[in-house]
Each structure stands twice: as C-alpha cells, then as structure tokens.
Design a protein around this motif. Structure first.
Motif, short mmCIF file in Angstrom:
data_model
loop_
_atom_site.label_atom_id
_atom_site.label_comp_id
_atom_site.label_asym_id
_atom_site.label_seq_id
_atom_site.Cartn_x
_atom_site.Cartn_y
_atom_site.Cartn_z
N ALA A 147 0.84 -1.20 0.00
CA ALA A 147 0.00 0.00 0.00
C ALA A 147 0.87 1.25 0.00
O ALA A 147 0.60 2.22 -0.71
CB ALA A 147 -0.93 -0.01 1.21
N ILE A 148 1.94 1.24 0.80
CA ILE A 148 2.88 2.36 0.80
C ILE A 148 3.52 2.51 -0.58
O ILE A 148 3.61 3.62 -1.13
CB ILE A 148 3.98 2.16 1.86
CG1 ILE A 148 3.39 2.24 3.27
CG2 ILE A 148 5.08 3.21 1.70
CD1 ILE A 148 4.37 1.89 4.38
N SER A 149 3.97 1.39 -1.15
CA SER A 149 4.61 1.42 -2.48
C SER A 149 3.67 2.01 -3.52
O SER A 149 4.08 2.87 -4.32
CB SER A 149 5.01 0.00 -2.89
OG SER A 149 5.93 -0.56 -1.97
N ASN A 150 2.42 1.58 -3.53
CA ASN A 150 1.47 2.08 -4.51
C ASN A 150 1.18 3.56 -4.29
O ASN A 150 1.01 4.32 -5.26
CB ASN A 150 0.17 1.26 -4.44
CG ASN A 150 0.35 -0.15 -4.95
OD1 ASN A 150 1.10 -0.38 -5.89
ND2 ASN A 150 -0.33 -1.11 -4.35
N HIS A 151 1.12 3.97 -3.04
CA HIS A 151 0.92 5.39 -2.72
C HIS A 151 2.09 6.22 -3.27
O HIS A 151 1.87 7.28 -3.88
CB HIS A 151 0.80 5.57 -1.20
CG HIS A 151 0.81 7.00 -0.76
ND1 HIS A 151 -0.32 7.80 -0.81
CD2 HIS A 151 1.81 7.80 -0.27
CE1 HIS A 151 -0.03 9.01 -0.38
NE2 HIS A 151 1.26 9.04 -0.04
N LEU A 152 3.30 5.76 -3.06
CA LEU A 152 4.47 6.49 -3.53
C LEU A 152 4.51 6.54 -5.06
O LEU A 152 4.78 7.58 -5.66
CB LEU A 152 5.75 5.85 -2.99
CG LEU A 152 5.93 5.89 -1.46
CD1 LEU A 152 7.23 5.20 -1.07
CD2 LEU A 152 5.92 7.32 -0.94
N LEU A 153 4.23 5.40 -5.70
CA LEU A 153 4.23 5.35 -7.15
C LEU A 153 3.20 6.31 -7.74
O LEU A 153 3.48 7.00 -8.73
CB LEU A 153 3.96 3.92 -7.63
CG LEU A 153 5.12 2.94 -7.46
CD1 LEU A 153 4.62 1.50 -7.56
CD2 LEU A 153 6.21 3.20 -8.50
N LYS A 154 2.02 6.37 -7.15
CA LYS A 154 0.97 7.26 -7.63
C LYS A 154 1.38 8.72 -7.50
O LYS A 154 0.84 9.60 -8.19
CB LYS A 154 -0.33 7.01 -6.87
CG LYS A 154 -1.00 5.68 -7.17
CD LYS A 154 -1.51 5.63 -8.60
CE LYS A 154 -2.26 4.33 -8.87
NZ LYS A 154 -2.70 4.22 -10.29
N ASN A 155 2.32 8.98 -6.62
CA ASN A 155 2.80 10.34 -6.41
C ASN A 155 4.16 10.58 -7.08
O ASN A 155 4.87 11.54 -6.75
CB ASN A 155 2.89 10.65 -4.92
CG ASN A 155 1.52 10.89 -4.30
OD1 ASN A 155 0.98 11.98 -4.38
ND2 ASN A 155 0.94 9.84 -3.71
N GLY A 156 4.51 9.71 -8.02
CA GLY A 156 5.69 9.92 -8.84
C GLY A 156 7.01 9.51 -8.22
O GLY A 156 8.07 9.91 -8.70
N VAL A 157 6.97 8.71 -7.16
CA VAL A 157 8.19 8.23 -6.51
C VAL A 157 8.48 6.82 -7.02
O VAL A 157 7.62 5.94 -6.95
CB VAL A 157 8.06 8.22 -4.97
CG1 VAL A 157 9.34 7.69 -4.33
CG2 VAL A 157 7.73 9.62 -4.46
N GLY A 158 9.69 6.58 -7.49
CA GLY A 158 10.05 5.27 -8.02
C GLY A 158 10.26 4.24 -6.93
O GLY A 158 10.96 4.50 -5.95
N VAL A 159 9.63 3.08 -7.07
CA VAL A 159 9.77 1.97 -6.12
C VAL A 159 10.12 0.71 -6.89
O VAL A 159 9.51 0.43 -7.94
CB VAL A 159 8.47 1.73 -5.33
CG1 VAL A 159 8.65 0.56 -4.36
CG2 VAL A 159 8.04 2.99 -4.58
N VAL A 160 11.10 -0.04 -6.40
CA VAL A 160 11.44 -1.34 -6.98
C VAL A 160 11.11 -2.41 -5.95
O VAL A 160 11.53 -2.32 -4.79
CB VAL A 160 12.93 -1.42 -7.38
CG1 VAL A 160 13.30 -2.86 -7.77
CG2 VAL A 160 13.23 -0.47 -8.53
N TYR A 161 10.35 -3.41 -6.38
CA TYR A 161 9.92 -4.50 -5.51
C TYR A 161 10.84 -5.69 -5.67
O TYR A 161 11.08 -6.16 -6.79
CB TYR A 161 8.48 -4.88 -5.86
CG TYR A 161 7.95 -6.09 -5.13
CD1 TYR A 161 7.92 -6.15 -3.75
CD2 TYR A 161 7.44 -7.18 -5.85
CE1 TYR A 161 7.42 -7.26 -3.08
CE2 TYR A 161 6.93 -8.29 -5.20
CZ TYR A 161 6.93 -8.33 -3.81
OH TYR A 161 6.43 -9.43 -3.16
N PHE A 162 11.36 -6.20 -4.55
CA PHE A 162 12.26 -7.36 -4.58
C PHE A 162 11.77 -8.41 -3.59
O PHE A 162 12.03 -8.33 -2.39
CB PHE A 162 13.69 -6.92 -4.21
CG PHE A 162 14.70 -8.03 -4.32
CD1 PHE A 162 15.17 -8.45 -5.55
CD2 PHE A 162 15.20 -8.66 -3.18
CE1 PHE A 162 16.11 -9.48 -5.65
CE2 PHE A 162 16.14 -9.68 -3.27
CZ PHE A 162 16.59 -10.10 -4.51
N PRO A 163 11.03 -9.42 -4.09
CA PRO A 163 10.62 -10.53 -3.22
C PRO A 163 11.82 -11.44 -2.98
O PRO A 163 12.46 -11.89 -3.93
CB PRO A 163 9.53 -11.24 -4.04
CG PRO A 163 9.84 -10.90 -5.46
CD PRO A 163 10.52 -9.57 -5.47
#
Length: 269
Positions: A147-163
């Motif tokens: 949810a945090i990642s999606n919030h940041l992405l929607k606000n133009g912040v790049g997030v990389v997900y690493f499972p």
C-alpha cells in the motif's frame, strides 16, 4: 523481335478487365487507420511550445516549452511498470486494509504504515527514512508495505519491488545480469524487500554478501528501504550484525514487531 505496339495488340480490352478484377479481389484490404496518439493535445510529445510575450515591442515574443498534463501520467505508468509489482498487488491500498477487530499489534503496524506514507516527503533524505514490519506471518505486512509502495508510485516516486525468494532465484538463474540487478536494487529511489530471509533455515553466503552490498549502499546514500520479514532485528543481527544494525537505524522511527500467537494470522480466521 516483336514490337511493343504489336505486343499490346495481343491483349484485348476484356483480358485487361479480367486481370484488373483479379488483382482487385486478391489485394489485401488495409485496416482502418487507428488514432496513433495517446494524447491528442501534445501528440505524445509530453509537451508543446507556447508563444509568450517577451518585451514591449509588437514582435517581442518567444517560444517556451510547456509540459503537457499527460507527462506525469506517463511517468507514473513507467514507474509502475518498472517496479515489478504485479497487477494483483497494485490493488493493495491503506483504505482497503481491514483493522476492525484485529489485534493491537496489527493496528500499530497499520498506523506506522499510514504515518510513513503521509510523512515520506519530509523524511526521505534523512537517516531514519525507512520502515520495517517484522514478526509473525499472515499479519498483513506485505499488504501494508505494498500500500505504501502504490501510494508512492501514484505520487511519482520510483519503487522497486524485490521478493526475497523469487528475487534471488532470478539472480542465480542469470548470473550475467547479477551486477546490473544488484546496482538497480542499490540505486532505486525506494526499495521494497519482501519476506527477507524467507525460505531457508539459514540464508546462504551468497544472499548475505549481496544483501550487505545493497543495505550498506543504501545506508550510506540515505536511500529509503521498505522491509517485511518474519525475523526480528536481533535475529537478523545473528546472521550479520552489520546488516541488522543498519536496518535498525534506518527504520528506527517506523519499526513494528508483530508478536503474539496464531490469532495474528488473518489467513486462519
């Protein structure tokens, strides 16, 4: 040699009509042209020139580049695509995380995630700019950090997900790309490591070596990390104190350890 004029005479008008008809019937029909622009306003240039007054004279004008409204939308689309977050996980939001009737530890994790998302802009360049949700499985750690990642992405912040498990399997399957992949994890604007230390009783030397390279780089450069793990900071320190202590300092203001019994696991309810 037969002259051109005599050769033409060999073809009568009916023959020519038949040949034209045959060619017409077998020709491929061109598809209807589609609108090739996603944005009609800027024609996918993500901006356009506008003429503005530059002085008092009648010809004192200059062209100024103006960003189109679609530019930010395109950037968010690119960020979402490069994040490696699946479509299913893209639906995770803070407002669809249910805390009704949940244990106090889960509510505290939700509050920490909500406060982190709201305050990210003011803390992103500080030492304590990261968040860790640690402890029992099935508490919603992944949902909250997604949810945090999606919030940041929607606000133009790049997030990389690493499972953790899938990510290291991917690296081992293509060692030629390992250096560039580790560099990507080091330099991502925000890195989300999900289920850290999952899968094995003990992490491998390879995993620990690469993890230290990632964590240490981000620690020195003050780059935010989102971490979910069933291990506590003390347990992480047993694997490697350097990694554990760095994570603890980076997540100092936003660290929740979900302790308790099986009642915390919403999947069993």
């Amino acid at each position: 040699m037969q002259s051109i004029k005599s050769a033409v005479k060999d073809f009568n008008l009916e023959d020519i009509k038949k040949r034209v008809s045959l060619l017409t019937s077998t020709a491929k029909t061109e598809p209807e042209p589609k609108d090739k622009y996603l944005c009609h306003k800027c024609k996918d240039e993500e901006g356009f020139l506008i003429r503005v007054k530059a002085g008092d004279g009648p010809f004192d004008y200059r062209d100024v580049w103006h960003d189109c409204e679609c530019k930010n939308e395109r950037r968010i689309e690119r960020l979402m695509k490069s994040s490696k977050i699946t479509e299913e996980f893209q639906s995770k939001r803070l407002n669809n995380f249910n805390i009704e009737g949940r244990p106090l530890a889960v509510v505290q994790a939700f509050e920490a995630a909500e406060n982190y998302a709201k305050g990210f802009r003011s803390i992103k360049d500080t030492r304590h700019n990261s968040i860790a949700l640690l402890g029992r499985p099935g508490c919603g750690k992944t949902h909250l950090l997604m949810a945090i990642s999606n919030h940041l992405l929607k606000n133009g912040v790049g997030v990389v997900y690493f499972p953790w498990v899938e990510g290291f399997n991917e690296i081992k399957d293509n060692l030629d790309m390992m250096e560039s992949r580790i560099r990507q994890l080091q330099q991502a604007e925000v890195l989300y490591i999900d289920d850290m230390f999952k899968g094995r009783r003990e992490p491998t030397d390879f995993q620990m070596e690469q993890l230290f390279a990632i964590i240490n780089y981000r620690y020195l450069e003050k780059k935010p990390i989102l971490i979910s793990s069933e291990k506590t900071v003390m347990q992480i320190c047993e694997y490697d104190e350097g990694i554990g202590s760095r994570i603890n300092e980076m997540c100092k203001e936003y660290k929740v350890v979900l302790t308790g019994g099986i009642e915390l696991n919403y999947r069993l309810q």
